[in-house]
Design an enzyme around this catalytic site. Structure first.
Site, PDB file in Angstrom:
ATOM      1  N   GLY A 109       1.132  -1.481   0.378  1.00 58.48           N
ATOM      2  CA  GLY A 109      -0.381   0.188   0.420  1.00 58.48           C
ATOM      3  C   GLY A 109       0.716   1.166  -0.328  1.00 58.48           C
ATOM      4  N   GLU A 132       3.059  -7.762  -1.585  1.00 57.77           N
ATOM      5  CA  GLU A 132       2.086  -9.081  -1.336  1.00 57.77           C
ATOM      6  C   GLU A 132       1.820 -10.561  -0.973  1.00 57.77           C
ATOM      7  OE1 GLU A 132       1.755  -6.215  -2.610  1.00 57.77           O
ATOM      8  OE2 GLU A 132       0.153  -4.816  -1.862  1.00 57.77           O
TER       9      GLU A 132
END
Ligand code: CO8
Length: 258
Positions: A109, A132
């Site tokens: 993010g 991720e």
């Protein structure tokens, strides 16, 4: 307004927003993203602000979404709350130019937040990544879409599938960042760029931002027409007359956003 997870300073027409969760390497939790959205929206509406800079710490711009906040959530909770959905949209709705000044980790993010800004200036210590996949998930704040547009399919696939980090040199070579500077000079460089933007007419700065962003959303023919019509429309402004007169008179233009 006092914030808990960010620090906001406005100086010389630039709003500097510093992500401030040092114990978590500025991991993006709901609180931080809410405050960031609020600070950006206030800066967008503040007549004294003409450009915005988002930065983190020397060690981390942001090491991703907060894994501890997410780890126990169920699909139903994520889906029904549209987790983080509003936050991404809020940032990309800001009309004033936003620069990301990135030092250290910009992961998951954090990398996605940097890519939501209009351009990225990086310190030579910067490390970008979409790791991720190591957590059994994938990017969720735009990484698969924006990184692919920034660096192309092959490198984007490499980053998303292997989870490896990209250093500042590779990021500059690949077009992810616009400039790389030594760590100590990062903030001077970013604030200098912001000052330069702040001197322009806000009308043409916003038009330029909208036109470049259009390139991601439409065909070349439509994008060219959109750009040309915006260009034409700027001839309705006093700032166009001032800018061109100042050029002819060999003086600095005094823009008034009119
Ligand atoms: N979330 C929560 N806490 C974090 C995070 C994170 N992303 N990153 C670091 N921290 C915390 C650590 O847990 C640690 O806290 P504590 O001291 O309490 O244990 C502290 O920050 C310092 O971190 P480290 O000790 O790990 O520091 P190192 O220097 O050893 O390592 C790294 C630095 C390599 C950056 C390492 O911290 C790391 O790998 N972090 C996680 C990186 C990552 O996987 N990021 C992706 C997260 S998922 C994501 O971003 C999804 C976005 C999409 C959401 C959209 C929803 C729709």
């Amino acid at each position: 307004m006092a914030f808990e997870t960010i620090i906001v300073e406005v100086e010389d027409h630039v709003a500097l927003i510093k992500l401030n969760r040092p114990d978590a390497l500025n991991a993006l939790n709901s609180e931080l993203l809410k405050e960031l959205g609020q600070a950006l929206s206030e800066a967008d509406q503040n007549d004294k602000v003409r450009c915005i800079v988002i930065t983190g710490s020397e060690k981390a711009f942001a090491a991703g979404a907060d894994i501890k906040e997410m780890s126990e959530k169920t699909f139903v909770e994520m889906f029904l709350s549209d987790f983080f959905g509003d936050h991404g949209d809020a940032i990309t709705k800001i009309r004033k130019p936003i620069i990301a000044a990135v030092s250290g980790y910009a992961l998951g993010g954090g990398c996605e937040l940097a890519m939501m800004c209009d351009f990225i200036i990086a310190s030579d210590t910067a490390k970008f990544g979409q790791p991720e996949i190591n957590l059994g998930v994938i990017a969720g704040l735009g990484g698969t879409q924006r990184l692919t547009r920034y660096v192309g399919k092959s490198k984007s696939m490499d980053m998303h599938l292997t989870g490896r980090f990209m250093d500042a040199d590779e990021a500059e070579r690949s077009g992810l960042v616009s400039r790389v500077v030594p760590g100590k000079k990062l903030m001077d460089e970013a604030m200098g760029a912001a000052q330069k933007i702040a001197e322009k007419s806000m009308l043409s700065a916003i038009a330029a931002k909208e036109a470049v962003n259009r390139a991601y959303e439409t065909t070349l023919t439509e994008g060219l027409l959109y750009e040309r019509r915006l260009f034409h429309s700027l001839f309705a402004t006093e700032d166009q007359k001032e800018g061109m007169a100042a050029f002819a008179e060999k003086r600095q233009a005094q823009f008034r956003d009119k």
